[in-house]
Design a protein around this motif. Structure first.
Motif, PDB file in Angstrom:
ATOM      1  N   LEU A  14       0.825  -1.205   0.000  1.00  0.00           N
ATOM      2  CA  LEU A  14       0.000   0.000   0.000  1.00  0.00           C
ATOM      3  C   LEU A  14       0.862   1.258   0.000  1.00  0.00           C
ATOM      4  O   LEU A  14       0.571   2.224  -0.717  1.00  0.00           O
ATOM      5  CB  LEU A  14      -0.937  -0.007   1.213  1.00  0.00           C
ATOM      6  N   LEU A  15       1.927   1.255   0.766  1.00  0.00           N
ATOM      7  CA  LEU A  15       2.847   2.395   0.799  1.00  0.00           C
ATOM      8  C   LEU A  15       3.506   2.597  -0.561  1.00  0.00           C
ATOM      9  O   LEU A  15       3.582   3.728  -1.059  1.00  0.00           O
ATOM     10  CB  LEU A  15       3.905   2.182   1.883  1.00  0.00           C
ATOM     11  N   ALA A  16       3.955   1.525  -1.192  1.00  0.00           N
ATOM     12  CA  ALA A  16       4.578   1.639  -2.510  1.00  0.00           C
ATOM     13  C   ALA A  16       3.585   2.166  -3.544  1.00  0.00           C
ATOM     14  O   ALA A  16       3.931   3.016  -4.376  1.00  0.00           O
ATOM     15  CB  ALA A  16       5.127   0.278  -2.942  1.00  0.00           C
ATOM     16  N   ALA A  17       2.350   1.690  -3.496  1.00  0.00           N
ATOM     17  CA  ALA A  17       1.332   2.156  -4.432  1.00  0.00           C
ATOM     18  C   ALA A  17       1.018   3.633  -4.214  1.00  0.00           C
ATOM     19  O   ALA A  17       0.827   4.379  -5.182  1.00  0.00           O
ATOM     20  CB  ALA A  17       0.061   1.320  -4.287  1.00  0.00           C
ATOM     21  N   SER A  18       1.003   4.061  -2.968  1.00  0.00           N
ATOM     22  CA  SER A  18       0.739   5.470  -2.671  1.00  0.00           C
ATOM     23  C   SER A  18       1.872   6.360  -3.162  1.00  0.00           C
ATOM     24  O   SER A  18       1.637   7.455  -3.686  1.00  0.00           O
ATOM     25  CB  SER A  18       0.536   5.666  -1.172  1.00  0.00           C
ATOM     26  N   VAL A  19       3.109   5.904  -3.029  1.00  0.00           N
ATOM     27  CA  VAL A  19       4.254   6.671  -3.521  1.00  0.00           C
ATOM     28  C   VAL A  19       4.224   6.738  -5.052  1.00  0.00           C
ATOM     29  O   VAL A  19       4.481   7.796  -5.643  1.00  0.00           O
ATOM     30  CB  VAL A  19       5.582   6.065  -3.006  1.00  0.00           C
ATOM     31  N   LEU A  79      -8.568   5.230  -1.343  1.00  0.00           N
ATOM     32  CA  LEU A  79      -8.187   4.567  -2.595  1.00  0.00           C
ATOM     33  C   LEU A  79      -9.262   4.728  -3.658  1.00  0.00           C
ATOM     34  O   LEU A  79      -8.967   5.025  -4.820  1.00  0.00           O
ATOM     35  CB  LEU A  79      -7.918   3.080  -2.347  1.00  0.00           C
ATOM     36  N   ALA A  80     -10.520   4.532  -3.258  1.00  0.00           N
ATOM     37  CA  ALA A  80     -11.625   4.655  -4.222  1.00  0.00           C
ATOM     38  C   ALA A  80     -11.753   6.086  -4.735  1.00  0.00           C
ATOM     39  O   ALA A  80     -11.918   6.312  -5.951  1.00  0.00           O
ATOM     40  CB  ALA A  80     -12.928   4.202  -3.580  1.00  0.00           C
ATOM     41  N   GLY A  81     -11.657   7.057  -3.834  1.00  0.00           N
ATOM     42  CA  GLY A  81     -11.763   8.456  -4.257  1.00  0.00           C
ATOM     43  C   GLY A  81     -10.618   8.897  -5.138  1.00  0.00           C
ATOM     44  O   GLY A  81     -10.815   9.609  -6.126  1.00  0.00           O
ATOM     45  N   THR A  82      -9.415   8.450  -4.822  1.00  0.00           N
ATOM     46  CA  THR A  82      -8.258   8.818  -5.620  1.00  0.00           C
ATOM     47  C   THR A  82      -8.304   8.148  -6.989  1.00  0.00           C
ATOM     48  O   THR A  82      -7.948   8.750  -8.004  1.00  0.00           O
ATOM     49  CB  THR A  82      -6.958   8.463  -4.881  1.00  0.00           C
ATOM     50  N   CYS A  83      -8.765   6.909  -7.036  1.00  0.00           N
ATOM     51  CA  CYS A  83      -8.914   6.237  -8.331  1.00  0.00           C
ATOM     52  C   CYS A  83      -9.967   6.937  -9.191  1.00  0.00           C
ATOM     53  O   CYS A  83      -9.769   7.123 -10.389  1.00  0.00           O
ATOM     54  CB  CYS A  83      -9.275   4.775  -8.123  1.00  0.00           C
ATOM     55  N   PHE A  84     -11.059   7.334  -8.577  1.00  0.00           N
ATOM     56  CA  PHE A  84     -12.096   8.056  -9.316  1.00  0.00           C
ATOM     57  C   PHE A  84     -11.565   9.388  -9.839  1.00  0.00           C
ATOM     58  O   PHE A  84     -11.826   9.770 -10.978  1.00  0.00           O
ATOM     59  CB  PHE A  84     -13.326   8.270  -8.434  1.00  0.00           C
ATOM     60  N   ALA A  97      -2.091   2.428  -9.937  1.00  0.00           N
ATOM     61  CA  ALA A  97      -1.442   2.492  -8.623  1.00  0.00           C
ATOM     62  C   ALA A  97      -2.465   2.296  -7.509  1.00  0.00           C
ATOM     63  O   ALA A  97      -2.177   1.619  -6.505  1.00  0.00           O
ATOM     64  CB  ALA A  97      -0.712   3.823  -8.459  1.00  0.00           C
ATOM     65  N   MET A  98      -3.657   2.848  -7.645  1.00  0.00           N
ATOM     66  CA  MET A  98      -4.668   2.694  -6.600  1.00  0.00           C
ATOM     67  C   MET A  98      -5.205   1.259  -6.549  1.00  0.00           C
ATOM     68  O   MET A  98      -5.526   0.756  -5.473  1.00  0.00           O
ATOM     69  CB  MET A  98      -5.811   3.691  -6.804  1.00  0.00           C
ATOM     70  N   VAL A  99      -5.275   0.588  -7.684  1.00  0.00           N
ATOM     71  CA  VAL A  99      -5.667  -0.826  -7.689  1.00  0.00           C
ATOM     72  C   VAL A  99      -4.578  -1.657  -7.005  1.00  0.00           C
ATOM     73  O   VAL A  99      -4.881  -2.592  -6.244  1.00  0.00           O
ATOM     74  CB  VAL A  99      -5.948  -1.314  -9.129  1.00  0.00           C
ATOM     75  N   LEU A 100      -3.314  -1.303  -7.235  1.00  0.00           N
ATOM     76  CA  LEU A 100      -2.221  -1.972  -6.533  1.00  0.00           C
ATOM     77  C   LEU A 100      -2.334  -1.727  -5.021  1.00  0.00           C
ATOM     78  O   LEU A 100      -2.093  -2.632  -4.214  1.00  0.00           O
ATOM     79  CB  LEU A 100      -0.880  -1.471  -7.057  1.00  0.00           C
ATOM     80  N   GLY A 101      -2.723  -0.522  -4.644  1.00  0.00           N
ATOM     81  CA  GLY A 101      -2.953  -0.226  -3.226  1.00  0.00           C
ATOM     82  C   GLY A 101      -4.098  -1.048  -2.659  1.00  0.00           C
ATOM     83  O   GLY A 101      -4.035  -1.492  -1.501  1.00  0.00           O
ATOM     84  N   LEU A 102      -5.131  -1.276  -3.444  1.00  0.00           N
ATOM     85  CA  LEU A 102      -6.242  -2.126  -3.010  1.00  0.00           C
ATOM     86  C   LEU A 102      -5.770  -3.559  -2.791  1.00  0.00           C
ATOM     87  O   LEU A 102      -6.192  -4.213  -1.828  1.00  0.00           O
ATOM     88  CB  LEU A 102      -7.379  -2.087  -4.034  1.00  0.00           C
ATOM     89  N   ILE A 103      -4.879  -4.036  -3.653  1.00  0.00           N
ATOM     90  CA  ILE A 103      -4.313  -5.368  -3.465  1.00  0.00           C
ATOM     91  C   ILE A 103      -3.532  -5.421  -2.153  1.00  0.00           C
ATOM     92  O   ILE A 103      -3.618  -6.396  -1.401  1.00  0.00           O
ATOM     93  CB  ILE A 103      -3.439  -5.751  -4.679  1.00  0.00           C
ATOM     94  N   GLY A 104      -2.774  -4.367  -1.866  1.00  0.00           N
ATOM     95  CA  GLY A 104      -2.060  -4.306  -0.593  1.00  0.00           C
ATOM     96  C   GLY A 104      -2.996  -4.310   0.599  1.00  0.00           C
ATOM     97  O   GLY A 104      -2.714  -4.937   1.627  1.00  0.00           O
ATOM     98  N   LEU A 105      -4.116  -3.610   0.472  1.00  0.00           N
ATOM     99  CA  LEU A 105      -5.102  -3.596   1.555  1.00  0.00           C
ATOM    100  C   LEU A 105      -5.712  -4.982   1.745  1.00  0.00           C
ATOM    101  O   LEU A 105      -5.925  -5.426   2.883  1.00  0.00           O
ATOM    102  CB  LEU A 105      -6.190  -2.562   1.260  1.00  0.00           C
ATOM    103  N   ILE A 106      -5.966  -5.684   0.661  1.00  0.00           N
ATOM    104  CA  ILE A 106      -6.509  -7.046   0.757  1.00  0.00           C
ATOM    105  C   ILE A 106      -5.489  -7.979   1.399  1.00  0.00           C
ATOM    106  O   ILE A 106      -5.848  -8.828   2.222  1.00  0.00           O
ATOM    107  CB  ILE A 106      -6.953  -7.547  -0.637  1.00  0.00           C
ATOM    108  N   ILE A 107      -4.210  -7.821   1.049  1.00  0.00           N
ATOM    109  CA  ILE A 107      -3.159  -8.620   1.681  1.00  0.00           C
ATOM    110  C   ILE A 107      -3.132  -8.344   3.183  1.00  0.00           C
ATOM    111  O   ILE A 107      -2.998  -9.262   3.997  1.00  0.00           O
ATOM    112  CB  ILE A 107      -1.789  -8.325   1.039  1.00  0.00           C
TER     113      ILE A 107
END
Length: 121
Positions: A14-19, A79-84, A97-107
């Protein structure tokens, strides 16, 4: 992989996706001819990515179950707002990147709980 690193893998993803999202938003904001150069929308996305970085760092350090749940809900909304916003700005890499962050959140959701007590029958 050590147990503590495995437990925090989702927060690191999630941190990597946010960066990555922050770098993408900064590129779109400052580079001429991106279509959103200097726009308020790109500036808001930059701020949202900074907030997501802070939340990802907090997620890696929190131990309480209730605080982690509340933080995960806030991260999901972010994540949803930033992706939108990335879709509205036509910044497709930001959405990736936000979908990658969602994957991190699921992990992070699938990680084992720290304070599990054995149940006796």
């Amino acid at each position: 992989m050590s147990q503590s690193l495995r437990a925090k893998l989702g927060a690191f993803v999630l941190l990597a996706a946010s960066v990555i999202g922050l770098i993408t938003a900064l590129y779109a904001y400052f580079t001429p001819l991106t279509g959103v150069t200097g726009s308020l929308g790109a500036l808001v996305v930059i701020a949202a990515c900074i907030v997501l970085i802070i939340l990802a760092l907090m997620l890696a350090t929190l131990q309480g179950r209730g605080a982690r749940i509340a933080l995960r809900v806030l991260i999901l909304i972010g994540l949803a707002g930033t992706c939108f916003a990335g879709l509205l700005l036509h910044q497709w890499w930001l959405c990736v990147a936000m979908v990658l962050g969602l994957i991190g959140l699921i992990i992070d959701l699938c990680r084992p709980a720290h304070n599990t007590r054995p149940t006796h029958l």
